[in-house]
Design an enzyme around this catalytic site. Structure first.
Site, PDB file in Angstrom:
ATOM      1  CB  CYS A  24     120.010  54.965 -17.872  1.00  0.00           C
ATOM      2  SG  CYS A  24     118.845  53.574 -17.797  1.00  0.00           S
ATOM      3  CG  HIS A  75     118.934  54.494 -13.600  1.00  0.00           C
ATOM      4  ND1 HIS A  75     118.501  55.229 -14.672  1.00  0.00           N
ATOM      5  CD2 HIS A  75     119.970  55.184 -13.065  1.00  0.00           C
ATOM      6  CE1 HIS A  75     119.233  56.336 -14.766  1.00  0.00           C
ATOM      7  NE2 HIS A  75     120.143  56.328 -13.808  1.00  0.00           N
ATOM      8  CD  GLN A  87     122.113  59.272 -12.915  1.00  0.00           C
ATOM      9  OE1 GLN A  87     121.261  58.410 -13.071  1.00  0.00           O
ATOM     10  NE2 GLN A  87     122.201  59.997 -11.817  1.00  0.00           N
TER      11      GLN A  87
END
Length: 117
Positions: A24, A75, A87
């Site tokens: 990510c 994240h 993402q």
């Protein structure tokens, strides 16, 4: 956003920063590097160094942070507009669009940040 969209479909690889695989924060780092904006390589520092904004202030290219497997930001994705973000999600999903109001993501939002050139 064009840079981020060019990586849609790329695989997820822990620690990855190239088209052959991204995690990510590696995706965020690569996209911003290509646009000439310096961001840290990992999620925690990306959150800490970004200018905090509210959800109402989100613009395409801003970062959305989530608390997933640990307390604090763990994240990150790139806001794309219309409550969607890009993402590098997981080894089964790779780089893709997701919805901020999706069942999982809405319950794990940690914050939002902006980096400017």
């Amino acid at each position: 956003m064009a840079n981020a969209e060019s990586y849609l479909g790329s695989p997820y690889v822990w620690g990855g920063t190239t088209r052959s695989g991204f995690d990510c924060s590696g995706l965020v780092w690569r996209v911003f590097q290509q646009t000439g904006i310096e961001v840290p390589r990992t999620v925690g520092p990306q959150y800490e160094e970004g200018r905090k904004i509210s959800r109402a202030e989100l613009l395409p290219g801003d970062l959305v942070f989530f608390s997933t497997y640990s307390s604090g930001p763990s994240h990150v994705g790139i806001y794309a507009g219309d409550d969607r973000f890009i993402q590098a999600e997981s080894s089964s999903a790779g780089v893709r669009y997701s919805n901020l109001d999706g069942l999982y993501w809405r319950d794990h939002i940690y914050g939002y940040a902006r980096f400017s050139p």
